[in-house]
Motif scaffolding. Structure first.
Motif, PDB file in Angstrom:
ATOM      1  N   ASP A  20       0.838  -1.186   0.000  1.00 56.14           N
ATOM      2  CA  ASP A  20       0.000   0.000   0.000  1.00 56.14           C
ATOM      3  C   ASP A  20       0.880   1.246   0.000  1.00 56.14           C
ATOM      4  N   PRO A  21       0.810   2.065  -1.056  1.00 56.04           N
ATOM      5  CA  PRO A  21       1.702   3.226  -1.132  1.00 56.04           C
ATOM      6  C   PRO A  21       1.466   4.239  -0.032  1.00 56.04           C
ATOM      7  N   VAL A  22       0.245   4.301   0.493  1.00 56.21           N
ATOM      8  CA  VAL A  22      -0.023   5.258   1.560  1.00 56.21           C
ATOM      9  C   VAL A  22       0.710   4.855   2.826  1.00 56.21           C
ATOM     10  N   LEU A  23       0.631   3.536   3.165  1.00 57.38           N
ATOM     11  CA  LEU A  23       1.266   3.067   4.386  1.00 57.38           C
ATOM     12  C   LEU A  23       2.783   2.990   4.252  1.00 57.38           C
ATOM     13  N   ALA A  24       3.271   2.886   3.040  1.00 60.23           N
ATOM     14  CA  ALA A  24       4.713   2.721   2.831  1.00 60.23           C
ATOM     15  C   ALA A  24       5.455   4.047   2.719  1.00 60.23           C
ATOM     16  N   GLN A  25       4.770   5.172   2.871  1.00 61.54           N
ATOM     17  CA  GLN A  25       5.408   6.465   2.652  1.00 61.54           C
ATOM     18  C   GLN A  25       6.465   6.780   3.711  1.00 61.54           C
ATOM     19  N   GLU A  26       7.519   7.420   3.235  1.00 64.20           N
ATOM     20  CA  GLU A  26       8.630   7.822   4.102  1.00 64.20           C
ATOM     21  C   GLU A  26       8.376   9.240   4.616  1.00 64.20           C
ATOM     22  N   THR A  58      16.485   9.159  -1.080  1.00 62.48           N
ATOM     23  CA  THR A  58      15.424  10.034  -0.563  1.00 62.48           C
ATOM     24  C   THR A  58      15.704  11.481  -0.955  1.00 62.48           C
ATOM     25  N   VAL A  59      16.959  11.895  -0.844  1.00 61.08           N
ATOM     26  CA  VAL A  59      17.331  13.262  -1.210  1.00 61.08           C
ATOM     27  C   VAL A  59      17.018  13.521  -2.681  1.00 61.08           C
ATOM     28  N   GLY A  60      17.398  12.586  -3.537  1.00 61.97           N
ATOM     29  CA  GLY A  60      17.144  12.742  -4.961  1.00 61.97           C
ATOM     30  C   GLY A  60      15.659  12.777  -5.278  1.00 61.97           C
ATOM     31  N   ARG A  61      14.901  11.895  -4.641  1.00 56.90           N
ATOM     32  CA  ARG A  61      13.457  11.828  -4.879  1.00 56.90           C
ATOM     33  C   ARG A  61      12.763  13.103  -4.398  1.00 56.90           C
ATOM     34  N   PHE A  62      13.152  13.577  -3.218  1.00 60.26           N
ATOM     35  CA  PHE A  62      12.540  14.801  -2.686  1.00 60.26           C
ATOM     36  C   PHE A  62      12.844  15.996  -3.596  1.00 60.26           C
ATOM     37  N   THR A  63      14.092  16.140  -3.992  1.00 59.39           N
ATOM     38  CA  THR A  63      14.490  17.284  -4.808  1.00 59.39           C
ATOM     39  C   THR A  63      13.766  17.283  -6.148  1.00 59.39           C
ATOM     40  N   PHE A 115       4.272  14.752  -3.728  1.00 60.28           N
ATOM     41  CA  PHE A 115       5.114  13.992  -2.801  1.00 60.28           C
ATOM     42  C   PHE A 115       4.542  12.606  -2.523  1.00 60.28           C
ATOM     43  N   SER A 116       3.244  12.540  -2.253  1.00 59.26           N
ATOM     44  CA  SER A 116       2.644  11.258  -1.884  1.00 59.26           C
ATOM     45  C   SER A 116       2.757  10.243  -3.013  1.00 59.26           C
ATOM     46  N   ARG A 117       2.677  10.703  -4.256  1.00 64.02           N
ATOM     47  CA  ARG A 117       2.811   9.774  -5.385  1.00 64.02           C
ATOM     48  C   ARG A 117       4.215   9.201  -5.487  1.00 64.02           C
ATOM     49  N   GLU A 118       5.167   9.876  -4.881  1.00 59.89           N
ATOM     50  CA  GLU A 118       6.547   9.401  -4.892  1.00 59.89           C
ATOM     51  C   GLU A 118       6.926   8.712  -3.586  1.00 59.89           C
ATOM     52  N   GLY A 119       5.917   8.407  -2.759  1.00 57.49           N
ATOM     53  CA  GLY A 119       6.183   7.681  -1.526  1.00 57.49           C
ATOM     54  C   GLY A 119       6.761   8.526  -0.416  1.00 57.49           C
ATOM     55  N   LEU A 120       6.497   9.838  -0.453  1.00 55.65           N
ATOM     56  CA  LEU A 120       7.023  10.739   0.569  1.00 55.65           C
ATOM     57  C   LEU A 120       5.872  11.390   1.339  1.00 55.65           C
ATOM     58  N   ALA A 121       5.916  11.289   2.641  1.00 59.42           N
ATOM     59  CA  ALA A 121       4.960  11.991   3.504  1.00 59.42           C
ATOM     60  C   ALA A 121       5.686  13.215   4.056  1.00 59.42           C
ATOM     61  N   VAL A 122       5.506  14.341   3.390  1.00 59.85           N
ATOM     62  CA  VAL A 122       6.260  15.554   3.703  1.00 59.85           C
ATOM     63  C   VAL A 122       5.447  16.463   4.623  1.00 59.85           C
ATOM     64  N   ALA A 123       6.044  16.852   5.719  1.00 60.30           N
ATOM     65  CA  ALA A 123       5.450  17.836   6.620  1.00 60.30           C
ATOM     66  C   ALA A 123       6.133  19.168   6.345  1.00 60.30           C
ATOM     67  N   ILE A 124       5.399  20.100   5.748  1.00 60.25           N
ATOM     68  CA  ILE A 124       5.942  21.431   5.466  1.00 60.25           C
ATOM     69  C   ILE A 124       5.649  22.335   6.652  1.00 60.25           C
ATOM     70  N   LYS A 125       6.692  22.921   7.216  1.00 57.87           N
ATOM     71  CA  LYS A 125       6.540  23.765   8.396  1.00 57.87           C
ATOM     72  C   LYS A 125       7.026  25.175   8.099  1.00 57.87           C
ATOM     73  N   ALA A 126       6.207  26.154   8.451  1.00 54.17           N
ATOM     74  CA  ALA A 126       6.563  27.552   8.216  1.00 54.17           C
ATOM     75  C   ALA A 126       7.804  27.930   9.010  1.00 54.17           C
ATOM     76  N   GLY A 127       8.542  28.907   8.486  1.00 54.89           N
ATOM     77  CA  GLY A 127       9.730  29.387   9.168  1.00 54.89           C
ATOM     78  C   GLY A 127       9.437  30.678   9.907  1.00 54.89           C
TER      79      GLY A 127
END
Length: 331
Positions: A27-33, A238-243, A59-71
């Motif tokens: 399951d791609p949702v459960l497997a997300q990093e 992961t770095v390459g995929r995120f970028t 991000f989710s389509r690439e298996g990444l669960a990204v939390a974007i946080k304001a600065g």
């Protein structure tokens, strides 16, 4: 007989568990990093590509669960990388170079702004700033300790001007001194505050213009995507995929056809900016993210990074060279 039936039933249950676990693992949702991405400032038009990539599922389509946080002032992306609170962040070149001078191990993955949005606004009907020398005798706002101070001092030095030839005034977030013409040359982010202040003056029948340092020889690098050397070494995939995914989101966000969807994504966080204003902010942001269609979104301008380092050395903001060129992931 009953024993054999019990064994068969147990075997069937075990088989279902194995198959079920296999399906869950696929399951791609459960497997997300999970990764944390700390921005440099608040979410607005300058972060349009970041939130659009999240909102549209890049991000989710690439298996990444990204939390974007304001600065913000109390949220230093580079510090959070060092402490392991974030895996990716946004920082300006001067922040990166200062961190390197203190021994931090930072890698620059992409340069979001090809044109630094930090410029100076002034009333076009009162005077014209066509060259740096036109600042002579004028009161110029700077944020002491900020990169606008560094940029202004670099501009004066490049023009062969003594700092006593202008009056540098400390400014903060209160625009009253600008509105009252006490500080007529005021630092702004051209694509956000610049729009707001332009509207305010236009309502009173006044025209504005902007003094852009990049047009006068100072190409000081703004927001760039960074990570730690540790993250690069231990999780290169992961770095390459995120970028790649982030830049794809930015590319899509800058397409005029997606403007409405981008505004909806940003508006979830920026509730104080009207849709009309945000559309104008995005127009200017596009020009700064990709001023040349032949240069890809996220391109790292190595020459500008080297110039930024040299400016900081000359102004003694760092004790010596940090060889920032070696920290740029240009491939």
């Amino acid at each position: 007989m009953k024993l054999r039936m019990t064994i068969h039933r147990l075997a069937a249950v075990l088989l279902l568990l194995v198959v079920g676990n296999g399906l869950m693992a696929a399951d791609p949702v459960l497997a997300q990093e999970k990764v944390v991405y700390r921005l440099k400032w608040l979410i607005n038009a300058s972060t349009a590509g970041d939130v659009f990539a999240l909102d549209q599922g890049f991000f989710s389509r690439e298996g990444l669960a990204v939390a974007i946080k304001a600065g913000g002032p109390e949220r230093d992306a580079l510090r959070e990388l060092e402490l392991g609170y974030a895996q990716f962040g946004v920082a300006s070149a001067d922040q990166v170079i200062r961190a390197l001078a203190k021994g931090a191990s930072v890698i620059v993955l992409a340069q979001l702004f090809q044109v630094n949005p930090l410029q100076w606004i002034y009333r076009a009907d009162n005077f014209s700033l066509t060259r740096t020398q036109d600042l002579e005798g004028r009161t110029v706002g700077i944020t002491y300790g900020g990169n606008d101070e560094t940029i202004m001092r670099a501009l004066l030095a490049a023009a062969g001007m003594n700092e006593n030839q202008v009056r540098l005034a400390s400014v903060r977030y209160d625009y009253t001194p600008f509105f009252e013409n006490q500080v007529p040359v005021w630092p702004v982010y051209r694509n956000t505050q610049g729009i707001f202040l332009s509207d305010k003056l236009a309502a009173g029948g006044e025209r504005v213009a902007f003094f852009d340092p990049s047009q006068h020889g100072v190409r000081f690098v703004a927001n760039s995507v960074v990570t730690s050397q540790e993250m690069m070494d231990q999780h290169p995939e992961t770095v390459g995929r995120f970028t790649r995914t982030l830049l794809a989101g930015w590319q899509a966000a800058m397409a005029p056809a997606n403007e409405t969807a981008v505004i909806q994504a940003v508006a979830q966080y920026d509730r104080d900016t009207s849709e009309v204003v945000m559309r104008r902010q995005l127009t200017v942001t596009r020009q700064m993210i990709q001023p040349d269609p032949g240069i890809p979104v996220g391109h790292i301008d190595s020459t500008a990074w080297q110039q930024t380092e040299q400016i900081m050395i000359r102004q003694r903001l760092i004790p010596g060279p940090v060889n920032v060129i070696d920290r740029l992931k240009t491939q």
